[in-house]
Scaffold this motif. Structure first.
Motif, mmCIF file in Angstrom:
data_model
loop_
_atom_site.group_PDB
_atom_site.id
_atom_site.type_symbol
_atom_site.label_atom_id
_atom_site.label_comp_id
_atom_site.label_asym_id
_atom_site.label_seq_id
_atom_site.Cartn_x
_atom_site.Cartn_y
_atom_site.Cartn_z
ATOM 1 N N UNK A 183 7.150 -10.799 -15.467
ATOM 2 C CA UNK A 183 5.680 -10.773 -15.432
ATOM 3 C C UNK A 183 5.206 -10.407 -14.036
ATOM 4 N N UNK A 184 3.911 -10.141 -13.929
ATOM 5 C CA UNK A 184 3.248 -10.090 -12.630
ATOM 6 C C UNK A 184 2.111 -11.087 -12.722
ATOM 7 N N UNK A 185 1.915 -11.895 -11.684
ATOM 8 C CA UNK A 185 0.873 -12.934 -11.741
ATOM 9 C C UNK A 185 -0.526 -12.341 -11.847
ATOM 10 N N UNK A 186 -0.646 -11.078 -11.438
ATOM 11 C CA UNK A 186 -1.949 -10.418 -11.505
ATOM 12 C C UNK A 186 -2.415 -10.313 -12.967
ATOM 13 N N UNK A 187 -1.457 -10.243 -13.888
ATOM 14 C CA UNK A 187 -1.809 -10.135 -15.308
ATOM 15 C C UNK A 187 -2.528 -11.389 -15.794
ATOM 16 N N UNK A 210 6.631 1.299 -13.699
ATOM 17 C CA UNK A 210 6.715 0.610 -14.997
ATOM 18 C C UNK A 210 5.349 0.112 -15.460
ATOM 19 N N UNK A 211 4.558 -0.397 -14.518
ATOM 20 C CA UNK A 211 3.223 -0.907 -14.885
ATOM 21 C C UNK A 211 2.342 0.254 -15.345
ATOM 22 N N UNK A 212 2.471 1.401 -14.667
ATOM 23 C CA UNK A 212 1.703 2.585 -15.079
ATOM 24 C C UNK A 212 2.100 2.998 -16.493
ATOM 25 N N UNK A 213 3.385 2.912 -16.798
ATOM 26 C CA UNK A 213 3.860 3.272 -18.147
ATOM 27 C C UNK A 213 3.291 2.332 -19.212
ATOM 28 N N UNK A 214 3.150 1.045 -18.806
ATOM 29 C CA UNK A 214 2.680 0.044 -19.768
ATOM 30 C C UNK A 214 1.219 0.221 -20.139
ATOM 31 N N UNK A 215 0.458 0.810 -19.225
ATOM 32 C CA UNK A 215 -0.976 0.972 -19.498
ATOM 33 C C UNK A 215 -1.154 1.824 -20.748
ATOM 34 N N UNK A 216 -1.981 1.375 -21.618
ATOM 35 C CA UNK A 216 -2.231 2.151 -22.827
ATOM 36 C C UNK A 216 -1.278 1.797 -23.953
#
Ligand SMILES: [Fe+2]
Lengths: 284, 139
Positions: free
Chosen positions: A149-153, A187-193
């Protein structure tokens, strides 16, 4: 002609160099920007030893380990599973935390141990989390997993960093893992959408890119929780004891953890106070 | 000669939004009661401030009763008056009558003059997060 006159009047300006950092500071910053984390040696080792000793005493007291039943400090921390089961772990954790919190100098102590790299990372006007988190992970305990995870989420400010500070040597699955910054961003960019998110699936896919941090006792990790990170079942033979504390630039935006409620200013500078008072006087 | 015994902490809650969010009275009371219970304080029924912006009429009406109670228990630090002068009046009223000020959500308190600095530091940063330097302050 006009341009020439203007040019003559303008002071010569050399190409600006971003940042007036000393060499070691510059190297640290470059590393942190690249990786999103740094493993740092702690200062004031005697204070850390003191905290560790106190944790041991509070733990033994809570579990009623007296006289001949009382293990050595090393055995207690390394093999906590011999004295406490998974079901009693949370009560032990709380007893230790509450005991530690009675020491008014505790947070100050942690801050001082890592002050220089903290300031290099967030600046020197700092807000620090009011309370400290303790995590205890027994060998093979699958109840305290922290999925990728990222805490920002969860709505935490991306300006926060975490000081992750172990009381024992941490390595391999006994430690935490991070996905370094470049890969995290990718990876986060890939997850968007994408619809739906399966932390375990993603973990399996990016496993080869993860870095398991090797953090010997006496050192700590500073990392941005914008990075993807987590932990797995501790498959090593010894127990993990770690603290984590969040820090951020005092004047950077706050997220779910607000100033006052979760963070406190710890190094407010005079210009900030004077500026605020000036504006307030204008108002009243 | 002993001072007449002070009794209890007067709850103080808001009807208007707090830091941008409207918090139901029930929730504010719940937080206040839980805080009082955990700290072993006698909780006196909350007073709710008037709805209109910037009003502190209810708060100011509590000042004269301060010598009879232990202090004021705010739901949150975010309810403090925005102007420094108004906050100073509050600190003065509370401290000069030997009472205290507590904030339930933040678990913070002002029981002596030195405690004010931390609250003011927090107020400074919160104000900064909200506003820019107004252009008319530039001479
Ligand atoms: Fe995290």
């Amino acid at each position: 002609m006009l341009t020439k006159t203007r040019a003559a009047k303008t002071a010569h300006r050399s190409q600006p160099r971003p940042g007036f950092f000393s060499e070691d500071e510059h190297a640290f910053i470059e590393g942190f920007l690249r990786d999103g984390y740094a493993i740092i040696p702690l200062e004031q080792k005697d204070r850390l030893d003191e905290v560790r000793r106190r944790v041991y005493e509070l733990g033994c007291e809570h579990l009623g380990l007296k006289g001949s039943k009382r293990p050595s400090l090393e055995e207690f921390l390394d093999h906590t599973e011999r004295f406490a089961g998974v079901e009693s772990l949370n009560a032990l954790r709380l007893a230790v935390i509450n005991g530690l919190n009675s020491d008014a100098q505790l947070m100050r102590g942690f801050f001082d141990m890592a002050r220089r790299p903290i300031e290099w990372t967030v600046g020197n006007e700092i807000a620090m989390q009011r309370t400290i988190n303790l995590s205890i992970q027994l060998p093979n305990d699958d109840s305290s997993l922290l999925p990728l995870h990222s805490d920002v989420w969860d709505g935490n400010s991306p300006y926060e960093i975490v000081l992750w500070l172990p009381l024992v040597d941490c390595f391999k699955t006994k430690s935490m893992y991070v996905l370094p910054r470049a890969q995290s961003r990718k990876r986060i960019a890939e997850m968007r959408g994408l619809k739906g998110f399966d932390a375990e699936k993603l973990f399996q896919r990016i496993k080869p890119e993860l870095v398991w941090l090797e953090v010997p006792y006496g050192s700590a990790v500073l990392f941005t929780h914008c990075l993807m990170h987590g932990n797995r079942i501790n498959e090593e033979k010894t127990t993990r004891w770690t603290f984590n504390i969040r820090l951020k630039g005092l004047l950077t935006p706050y997220g779910a953890k607000e100033l006052g409620e979760s963070f406190l200013p710890v190094t407010t500078r005079p210009a900030t106070r004077i500026g605020f008072e000036y504006l307030q006087e204008e108002k009243s | 000669m002993s001072e007449k015994a002070r009794r209890g902490w007067r709850g103080y809650a808001f009807t208007r939004p707090i830091a941008g969010s409207t918090i139901p009275h029930r929730v504010q009371n719940l937080v206040l009661r839980t805080y009082a219970e955990r700290h072993g304080l006698l909780f006196l029924l909350s007073v709710f401030e008037y709805h209109h912006d910037g009003s502190y009429m209810m708060l100011e009406s509590l000042y004269e009763n301060l010598p009879a109670i232990e202090g004021l228990l705010f739901y949150s630090l975010n309810m403090l008056p925005e102007g420094r002068a108004a906050r100073e009046r509050l600190y003065d009223a509370v401290l000069s009558s030997g009472a205290g000020l507590r904030f339930a959500l933040e678990e913070m308190q002002v029981s002596k003059r030195e405690d004010v600095a931390l609250v003011e530091d927090i107020m400074a940063v919160k104000a900064l997060a909200r506003e820019r330097v107004p252009a008319e302050l530039v001479p």
